[in-house]
Write an enzyme that holds these catalytic residues in place. Structure first.
Site, short mmCIF file in Angstrom:
data_model
loop_
_atom_site.label_atom_id
_atom_site.label_comp_id
_atom_site.label_asym_id
_atom_site.label_seq_id
_atom_site.Cartn_x
_atom_site.Cartn_y
_atom_site.Cartn_z
NE ARG A 130 15.70 43.88 24.94
CZ ARG A 130 14.43 43.62 24.65
NH1 ARG A 130 13.49 43.82 25.56
NH2 ARG A 130 14.11 43.18 23.48
CE LYS A 152 38.05 42.34 32.36
NZ LYS A 152 39.46 41.99 32.12
CD GLU A 194 44.44 35.64 38.99
OE1 GLU A 194 44.77 36.85 38.99
OE2 GLU A 194 44.13 35.02 37.95
CE LYS A 235 38.97 42.46 39.23
NZ LYS A 235 38.83 41.17 38.61
CD GLU A 245 41.18 44.73 30.40
OE1 GLU A 245 40.60 44.07 31.29
OE2 GLU A 245 41.84 44.22 29.51
NE ARG A 249 38.58 44.86 35.05
CZ ARG A 249 37.34 44.58 35.38
NH1 ARG A 249 36.42 45.52 35.35
NH2 ARG A 249 37.00 43.36 35.74
CG HIS A 256 45.83 36.86 33.08
ND1 HIS A 256 46.52 37.21 34.22
CD2 HIS A 256 44.64 36.36 33.52
CE1 HIS A 256 45.77 36.95 35.28
NE2 HIS A 256 44.63 36.43 34.89
CG HIS A 260 44.27 33.58 28.89
ND1 HIS A 260 43.56 34.71 28.60
CD2 HIS A 260 43.81 33.15 30.08
CE1 HIS A 260 42.71 34.96 29.60
NE2 HIS A 260 42.86 34.03 30.52
N1 GLY Z 1 40.67 39.37 35.92
C1 GLY Z 1 41.05 40.61 35.39
C2 GLY Z 1 39.99 41.66 35.48
O1 GLY Z 1 38.97 41.44 36.11
O2 GLY Z 1 40.14 42.69 34.90
#
Ligand code: GLY
Length: 380
Positions: A130, A152, A194, A235, A245, A249, A256, A260
């Site tokens: 957990r 993430k 990036e 960042k 997000e 964010r 993307h 993607h």
């Molecule tokens: N790669 C985008 C983010 O971490 O939000």
């Protein structure tokens, strides 16, 4: 903004998340300090290093040596290189190995590698018992400036990229810039997309500095650390204001939505690296924005010029095997975008540009406009 004249001392960037705040330590040879930093952060901790075969060849021994010198016990878990490891099978391999290595609730997982290893090991740590803490040791430029920071983590589903995952912040990030010397030029370039993204979405002065200093960044000069530290600061700022997000964010997803879809259309293969998809995607986002009367055509051309100058792909036609089914078909690309996480109730979310350094979130893009735009680009 001018580049420092020589390699500066290590830079520490703080990710300000209250009691889950952590440091990103950036500099040449900072990997050697990993063991001492972990011993100071968590006295008596046990660790397991998750890495892939290629990274292991270069960096596993120095990492283990640093831990041993600080008296930190460790185990090693080596997965296959590549996106295939970000799968249920990869997660099962890593989770079972962590349990076998007796990694307990107060121990630490160390992710030593690029984005795949970081996402996989971070997610395994998030769900093991957990939740176990983890440290990111990113070894690609892309991981140093993007995926290792912000929490993430996850794996891919057969139905789409990053669809299974969780937010799980690391407790420390060690970004050793000398590790990047063993990357292929193509991998380094893909990560650079990036870096450029931070300038394009929110910092025109940084973009202008990149236009002048990119050669030194690629050559491994002092500009490299400055570029990585600036990217990490950008960042860290966004993540500390919008960890989950719910707003700002999403700006980090510039390029993307298109990117993607292009990665999916090329089967997440070596035909198109993630950063290359982001490069083409950012140019498409800029041109689409120009078509909507937002960014000026001159600024859109400026973005394309810089990305092309460093050797990144900027047009659909630059992608290997462009004419193959799926890539040269606007409807197929649109269908792939519709599967992305950036879709809400049939409307596409795009990050659009008003200027170089000024991105905005648009939650309500009409799919037929995107189809018409792609059709025109495919004929161009
Ligand atoms: N790669 C985008 C983010 O971490 O939000």
């Amino acid at each position: 903004m001018t580049a420092p004249l020589k390699h500066s001392a290590d830079v520490t960037v703080d990710v300000a998340l209250g009691d889950r705040a952590y440091d990103i330590v950036i500099g040449r040879d900072v990997l050697a300090s990993l063991g001492a930093r972990i011993a100071a952060l968590r006295p008596g901790v046990r660790t397991a290093i998750v890495t892939d075969r290629t990274v292991a060849k270069h960096w596993l021994e120095p990492t283990e040596a640093s831990l041993a010198a600080a008296g930190v016990p460790t185990a090693r878990i080596v997965v296959e290189e590549g996106e295939g490891s970000k799968s249920y099978a990869g997660l099962s391999q890593v989770s079972e190995a962590l349990i076998a290595a007796r990694i307990e609730r107060n121990d630490l997982v160390i992710a030593l590698g690029g984005g795949v290893v970081g996402d996989l090991a971070g997610f395994a740590a998030a769900i093991l018992r957990r939740g176990v803490d983890f440290v990111q040791v990113p070894t690609s430029l892309l991981a140093q400036v993007d995926s290792s920071v912000g929490g993430k983590t996850g794996i891919n589903s057969p139905q789409g990229k990053n669809l299974i995952g969780s937010f799980h912040q690391p407790v420390l990030v060690i970004a050793d810039t000398s590790v990047l010397d063993t990357l292929s030029p193509r991998q380094f370039r893909a990560g650079y997309a990036e870096v450029a993204k931070y300038g394009i979405l929110g910092d025109e002065a940084f973009f202008a500095w990149l236009e002048t200093n990119h050669a030194d960044i690629f050559a491994g000069g002092a500009a490299r650390e400055h570029a990585i530290a600036t990217s990490c600061r950008a960042k860290a700022g966004v993540v500390s204001r919008d960890e989950r997000e719910t707003g700002e964010r999403a700006l980090l997803n510039l390029g993307h939505t298109f990117g993607h879809a292009l990665e999916a259309a090329t089967g997440f293969s070596d035909r198109l690296f993630h950063g290359e998809g982001v490069s083409v995607g950012m140019v498409l986002a800029a041109q689409f924005s120009a078509g909507l009367g937002m960014i000026s055509p001159d600024d859109a051309a400026r973005i394309e010029r810089h990305l092309a100058a460093v050797g990144l792909p900027t047009r659909l036609q630059d992608i290997a095997g462009f004419a193959q089914e799926g890539l040269a078909d606007a409807d197929a690309l649109l269908a792939l975008m519709a599967q992305d996480k950036k879709v809400k109730r049939g409307r596409l979310t795009f990050i659009l540009l008003e200027a170089v350094g000024r991105a905005v979130i648009s939650n309500n893009v009409e799919p037929s406009l995107v189809r018409d735009f792609l059709q025109a680009k495919l004929k161009a």
